[in-house]
Design a protein around this motif. Structure first.
Motif, mmCIF file in Angstrom:
data_model
loop_
_atom_site.group_PDB
_atom_site.id
_atom_site.type_symbol
_atom_site.label_atom_id
_atom_site.label_comp_id
_atom_site.label_asym_id
_atom_site.label_seq_id
_atom_site.Cartn_x
_atom_site.Cartn_y
_atom_site.Cartn_z
ATOM 1 N N ASN A 71 81.441 -1.821 65.018
ATOM 2 C CA ASN A 71 80.187 -1.422 65.655
ATOM 3 C C ASN A 71 79.022 -1.930 64.836
ATOM 4 O OD1 ASN A 71 80.877 0.351 67.986
ATOM 5 N ND2 ASN A 71 81.915 1.527 66.387
ATOM 6 N N GLU A 72 77.868 -1.971 65.467
ATOM 7 C CA GLU A 72 76.662 -2.457 64.792
ATOM 8 C C GLU A 72 75.444 -1.705 65.310
ATOM 9 O OE1 GLU A 72 73.967 -6.534 64.738
ATOM 10 O OE2 GLU A 72 75.922 -6.552 65.703
ATOM 11 N N TRP A 73 74.568 -1.337 64.391
ATOM 12 C CA TRP A 73 73.275 -0.757 64.728
ATOM 13 C C TRP A 73 72.263 -1.509 63.899
ATOM 14 C CZ3 TRP A 73 77.650 1.778 63.336
ATOM 15 C CH2 TRP A 73 78.277 2.550 64.324
ATOM 16 N N GLY A 74 71.212 -2.030 64.537
ATOM 17 C CA GLY A 74 70.330 -2.858 63.743
ATOM 18 C C GLY A 74 68.876 -2.823 64.124
ATOM 19 N N ASN A 75 68.144 -3.511 63.284
ATOM 20 C CA ASN A 75 66.718 -3.681 63.449
ATOM 21 C C ASN A 75 66.415 -5.176 63.362
ATOM 22 O OD1 ASN A 75 64.021 -3.112 63.717
ATOM 23 N ND2 ASN A 75 63.716 -2.648 61.544
ATOM 24 N N GLY A 76 67.072 -5.941 64.219
ATOM 25 C CA GLY A 76 66.835 -7.386 64.277
ATOM 26 C C GLY A 76 67.231 -8.110 63.017
ATOM 27 N N GLU A 77 66.249 -8.727 62.374
ATOM 28 C CA GLU A 77 66.500 -9.559 61.204
ATOM 29 C C GLU A 77 66.285 -8.832 59.882
ATOM 30 O OE1 GLU A 77 63.739 -12.659 61.954
ATOM 31 O OE2 GLU A 77 64.731 -13.274 63.780
ATOM 32 N N SER A 78 65.794 -7.572 59.907
ATOM 33 C CA SER A 78 65.409 -6.929 58.655
ATOM 34 C C SER A 78 66.411 -5.923 58.115
ATOM 35 C CB SER A 78 64.052 -6.246 58.806
ATOM 36 O OG SER A 78 64.130 -5.191 59.752
ATOM 37 N N SER A 79 67.242 -5.321 58.982
ATOM 38 C CA SER A 79 68.214 -4.346 58.499
ATOM 39 C C SER A 79 69.245 -4.061 59.579
ATOM 40 C CB SER A 79 67.522 -3.038 58.082
ATOM 41 O OG SER A 79 66.870 -2.453 59.187
ATOM 42 N N ALA A 80 70.392 -3.559 59.127
ATOM 43 C CA ALA A 80 71.462 -3.214 60.067
ATOM 44 C C ALA A 80 72.488 -2.348 59.365
ATOM 45 C CB ALA A 80 72.141 -4.470 60.610
ATOM 46 N N VAL A 81 73.300 -1.693 60.192
ATOM 47 C CA VAL A 81 74.450 -0.938 59.722
ATOM 48 C C VAL A 81 75.651 -1.468 60.498
ATOM 49 C CG1 VAL A 81 75.536 1.329 59.558
ATOM 50 C CG2 VAL A 81 73.056 1.120 59.302
ATOM 51 N N PHE A 82 76.716 -1.767 59.775
ATOM 52 C CA PHE A 82 77.947 -2.260 60.391
ATOM 53 C C PHE A 82 79.096 -1.320 60.059
ATOM 54 C CE2 PHE A 82 75.325 -5.957 59.602
ATOM 55 C CZ PHE A 82 75.328 -6.578 60.840
ATOM 56 N N GLU A 83 79.828 -0.920 61.074
ATOM 57 C CA GLU A 83 81.088 -0.217 60.870
ATOM 58 C C GLU A 83 82.163 -1.295 60.891
ATOM 59 O OE1 GLU A 83 83.706 3.348 62.906
ATOM 60 O OE2 GLU A 83 82.229 2.282 64.124
ATOM 61 N N PHE A 84 83.083 -1.248 59.934
ATOM 62 C CA PHE A 84 84.060 -2.328 59.818
ATOM 63 C C PHE A 84 85.444 -1.784 59.501
ATOM 64 C CE2 PHE A 84 82.426 -1.540 55.604
ATOM 65 C CZ PHE A 84 83.565 -1.549 54.819
ATOM 66 N N ARG A 85 86.413 -2.647 59.684
ATOM 67 C CA ARG A 85 87.794 -2.403 59.251
ATOM 68 C C ARG A 85 88.220 -3.615 58.445
ATOM 69 N NH1 ARG A 85 90.638 -0.449 63.747
ATOM 70 N NH2 ARG A 85 90.006 1.544 62.868
ATOM 71 N N VAL A 86 88.782 -3.347 57.274
ATOM 72 C CA VAL A 86 89.246 -4.435 56.417
ATOM 73 C C VAL A 86 90.736 -4.251 56.152
ATOM 74 C CG1 VAL A 86 88.583 -3.280 54.268
ATOM 75 C CG2 VAL A 86 88.802 -5.731 54.276
ATOM 76 N N ASN A 87 91.447 -5.338 56.212
ATOM 77 C CA ASN A 87 92.871 -5.384 55.870
ATOM 78 C C ASN A 87 92.991 -6.148 54.564
ATOM 79 O OD1 ASN A 87 94.012 -4.171 58.352
ATOM 80 N ND2 ASN A 87 93.008 -5.927 59.287
ATOM 81 N N LEU A 88 93.582 -5.485 53.566
ATOM 82 C CA LEU A 88 93.692 -6.055 52.224
ATOM 83 C C LEU A 88 95.154 -6.241 51.846
ATOM 84 C CD1 LEU A 88 91.201 -3.562 50.600
ATOM 85 C CD2 LEU A 88 90.727 -5.970 51.039
ATOM 86 N N LYS A 89 95.411 -7.265 51.066
ATOM 87 C CA LYS A 89 96.733 -7.463 50.483
ATOM 88 C C LYS A 89 96.549 -7.592 48.991
ATOM 89 C CE LYS A 89 99.830 -9.532 52.822
ATOM 90 N NZ LYS A 89 100.627 -10.512 53.553
ATOM 91 N N ASP A 90 97.302 -6.764 48.227
ATOM 92 C CA ASP A 90 97.168 -6.800 46.771
ATOM 93 C C ASP A 90 98.098 -7.851 46.163
ATOM 94 O OD1 ASP A 90 99.747 -5.659 46.516
ATOM 95 O OD2 ASP A 90 98.935 -3.632 46.275
ATOM 96 N N ASN A 91 98.078 -7.959 44.851
ATOM 97 C CA ASN A 91 98.860 -8.974 44.149
ATOM 98 C C ASN A 91 100.362 -8.797 44.303
ATOM 99 O OD1 ASN A 91 96.749 -10.563 43.003
ATOM 100 N ND2 ASN A 91 96.310 -8.845 41.659
ATOM 101 N N ASP A 92 100.810 -7.590 44.600
ATOM 102 C CA ASP A 92 102.236 -7.332 44.795
ATOM 103 C C ASP A 92 102.656 -7.468 46.252
ATOM 104 O OD1 ASP A 92 102.562 -6.774 42.061
ATOM 105 O OD2 ASP A 92 101.930 -4.686 42.375
ATOM 106 N N GLY A 93 101.740 -7.871 47.120
ATOM 107 C CA GLY A 93 102.040 -8.023 48.541
ATOM 108 C C GLY A 93 101.860 -6.748 49.338
ATOM 109 N N GLY A 94 101.432 -5.663 48.688
ATOM 110 C CA GLY A 94 101.166 -4.416 49.393
ATOM 111 C C GLY A 94 99.941 -4.551 50.273
ATOM 112 N N ALA A 95 100.024 -4.038 51.482
ATOM 113 C CA ALA A 95 98.927 -4.144 52.435
ATOM 114 C C ALA A 95 98.317 -2.775 52.701
ATOM 115 C CB ALA A 95 99.426 -4.765 53.731
#
Length: 125
Positions: A67-91
């Motif tokens: 999701n995104e809520w913003g004020n054009g070019e000056s500010s915004a809020v983003f809701e995100f999901r990140v998928n990470l993999k560590d050095n041991d292959g754990g996700a």
């Protein structure tokens, strides 16, 4: 002019490629990054150090804007999901929000908040 979403998408693309110089090019030299649960990092050197440490723990990631809520070019809020993999292959997957302030097409301030990471196997049950 660059919109907040274009700038955020571009920095996350650079982060996923592990292109630290490209990541830093999105920030004003004296920008302040407020990481979740840690002290503020001011300037390129501090942001570089924080990012290098993150890369050393999580060599792979992908990010999706939910999701995104913003004020054009000056500010915004983003809701995100990140998928990470560590050095041991754990996700792990985590959700969060990032608040950005922008001037002249670069970040001046970033505030990053995240939920606790969830192991991928537990998230699919």
């Amino acid at each position: 002019m660059t919109t907040a979403r274009e700038l955020q998408t571009s920095v996350w693309d650079a982060e996923c490629r592990r292109d630290l110089e490209a990541v830093l090019s999105h920030f004003h030299p004296d920008a302040v990054f407020h990481p979740a649960g840690g002290p503020a990092k001011k300037g390129h050197d501090a942001i570089r150090e924080m990012t290098e440490e993150f890369y050393s723990v999580y060599p792979e990631l992908s990010i999706e804007i939910l999701n995104e809520w913003g004020n054009g070019e000056s500010s915004a809020v983003f809701e995100f999901r990140v998928n990470l993999k560590d050095n041991d292959g754990g996700a792990v997957t985590l959700d969060g929000v990032i608040l950005v302030e922008i001037q002249d097409g670069k970040f001046t301030a970033v505030r990053y908040y995240e939920d606790a990471p969830v192991p991928v196997a537990a998230a699919t049950v």
